[in-house]
Design an enzyme around this catalytic site. Structure first.
Site, PDB file in Angstrom:
ATOM      1  N   TRP A   1       2.230   0.953   4.573  1.00 54.41           N
ATOM      2  CA  TRP A   1       0.764   1.004   3.840  1.00 54.41           C
ATOM      3  C   TRP A   1      -0.218   0.245   4.372  1.00 54.41           C
ATOM      4  CZ3 TRP A   1      -1.740   3.462   0.068  1.00 54.41           C
ATOM      5  CH2 TRP A   1      -1.248   4.182  -0.806  1.00 54.41           C
TER       6      TRP A   1
ATOM      7  N   TRP B   1      12.407   8.730   0.301  1.00 53.87           N
ATOM      8  CA  TRP B   1      12.018   7.306   0.040  1.00 53.87           C
ATOM      9  C   TRP B   1      11.303   7.331  -1.445  1.00 53.87           C
ATOM     10  CZ3 TRP B   1      12.158   2.276  -0.005  1.00 53.87           C
ATOM     11  CH2 TRP B   1      11.274   1.379  -0.477  1.00 53.87           C
TER      12      TRP B   1
END
Length: 472
Positions: free
Chosen positions: A300, A340
């Site tokens: 991220w 995920w």
């Protein structure tokens, strides 16, 4: 008792050191009562007859310095306002008020520990004891147990600054704050915290960041390594790279995204949006006025971080990019990432320490546990539950449009240097995803491949952190 004995490690005679230790005990008493830790004792004919410690707060008395308290007590013991056969031992260089009082009392000798460069009147700011126009002169000696005296003061003010920081950032009712004890004694993470809560987009939430200065400062503006973590990591991810960067003369800024690490954690998942987190980072960069930046991103950290340089290209000179992606909403997400996302939705209470242990077998149990530290219970995990779903998948998703603009920036407008490092064992954002990203970055050299590294590439970072220093 003789007045001159063997030296005590350069801190004065052992006699002086003995009496200064008694003054230090008074100083510790002052600290225990919330006063600035300064202590004093009065010695008459080799016998302590009085002691004093700072007490202006407790007594609402600006004159209640340790020296004055000890002086008054000694005068009562001797039943005399003249103390011409006395010595005073005090842990901090006397101020002008105390120096004047000691001269009026006719002390024959004053011995102090730490110097006071702001208000000291025994040689630091001025020296009343050597004023030739005064009718009495007192012998002065400084530096006795100076290190011990200085350390006590430094520890006191550091604790007070830490308390002020905590009190300066009140916790919002809609957020949680991980107890500090969860972060005590983490392996390989010795750095002091920095906090900020007055950025417009934070609206009072407290954001934590590391800001480590170069080990060997130069006159030139240092390179700034801006290290952005991903989910479910925090700034702990960069603990192996930070010493390498600072040793090479760089500054390192490593924030914890809101919801992660030592930053505040909103209770509701809906508090987290792509563009809001991006705005927080943009405002932090402006507030810290980061320049000469090498952007270091993973996971991220890249999804958000790769959208930042186009807002202020002049601040950036390099990009170090590890297993991440640009989610533009107009290309399919990888099968590994979708798997995920599915796991996060089905098992929102997954064990973070176990995840890191499985991905990085060489990590110790303590290091794996450190990744769990920010999240003591499910209430602190709203960001973990939210982030997998926040990755833009469609063109209308939050963050997709700005990611498309970022893609154009990296393809056409980027003028800095780049270095890509790929952990080839990553099942989520591995080599195929990174090769696609590599094609978007203008003039990027061939990626560095790490065959043994998984998703959390910075855990394999010692060697290539040094490579990055040379590259940039």
């Amino acid at each position: 008792m003789p007045t001159e004995i063997e030296n005590d490690n350069g801190s004065g005679t052992s006699r002086d050191a003995h009496f200064m230790r008694l003054a230090l005990a008074q100083a510790r008493e002052a600290a225990a009562h919330g006063e600035v830790p300064v202590g004093a004792v009065v010695v008459h004919q080799d016998r302590v007859i009085a002691a004093g410690r700072n007490a202006p707060i407790a007594g609402c008395d600006p004159t209640a310095h340790a020296e004055i308290e000890a002086l008054r007590a000694a005068a009562r013991v001797l039943d005399n306002y003249r103390l011409d056969d006395c010595e005073l031992f005090v842990t901090l260089e006397p101020c002008a008020m105390c120096s004047g009082a000691l001269l009026h009392a006719r002390f024959k000798r004053v011995v102090f520990g730490a110097t006071d460069l702001k208000t000291g009147a025994a040689g630091s700011v001025l020296n009343l004891f050597e004023e030739a126009r005064l009718n009495h002169h007192t012998a002065v000696q400084g530096g006795v147990l100076a290190a011990d005296c200085s350390r006590l003061l430094a520890d006191f003010f550091r604790q007070r600054r830490d308390e002020h920081r905590r009190n300066a950032h009140p916790l919002r009712e809609d957020a949680l704050r991980t107890p500090q004890a969860r972060f005590d004694h983490l392996p390989g993470y010795p750095w002091a915290p920095n906090y900020i809560s007055d950025l417009p987009s934070l609206n009072g939430l407290r954001l934590h960041y590391l800001d480590e200065k170069p080990s060997t400062p130069t006159s030139d503006a240092p390179r700034t390594w801006l290290c952005l973590h991903g989910n479910p990591a925090w700034s702990y991810l960069y603990r192996k790279m930070i010493p390498v960067f600072t040793a090479a003369g760089g500054r390192v800024v490593a924030p914890d995204l809101i919801g992660f690490g030592k930053s505040d954690k909103p209770k509701k998942e809906a508090a987290h949006t792509f563009l809001w987190h991006r705005q927080v980072l943009l405002e932090l960069i402006e507030r810290l006025d980061l320049r000469n930046v090498v952007l270091v991103v993973q996971d991220w950290g890249g999804l958000l971080g790769l959208t930042l340089p186009m807002a202020a290209p002049q601040r950036y000179r390099g990009l170090l990019v590890m297993n991440t992606m640009l989610a533009t909403g107009d290309t399919p997400l990888s099968p590994g990432f979708l798997a995920w996302r599915k796991m996060c939705a089905e098992k929102p209470a997954f064990d973070i320490a176990r995840l890191f242990a499985r991905s990085n077998p060489r990590l110790s149990d303590g290091e794996c546990a450190a990744y769990n530290a920010p999240f003591p219970d499910q209430g602190h995990r709203a960001a973990l539950r939210a982030f997998a779903a926040l990755v833009p998948e469609h063109a209308q998703d939050d963050g997709a449009a700005v990611s498309q603009l970022a893609r154009a920036f990296w393809q056409d407008s980027w003028r800095g240097q780049s270095l890509m490092v790929i952990g080839q064992k990553d099942p989520v954002l591995g080599e195929p995803v990174m090769r696609s990203l590599h094609r978007l970055i203008r003039n990027a050299p061939e990626p560095v491949l790490l065959p043994q590294a998984g998703h959390f590439v910075p855990e394999h970072s010692e060697a290539f952190a040094q490579m990055a220093c040379a590259h940039f």
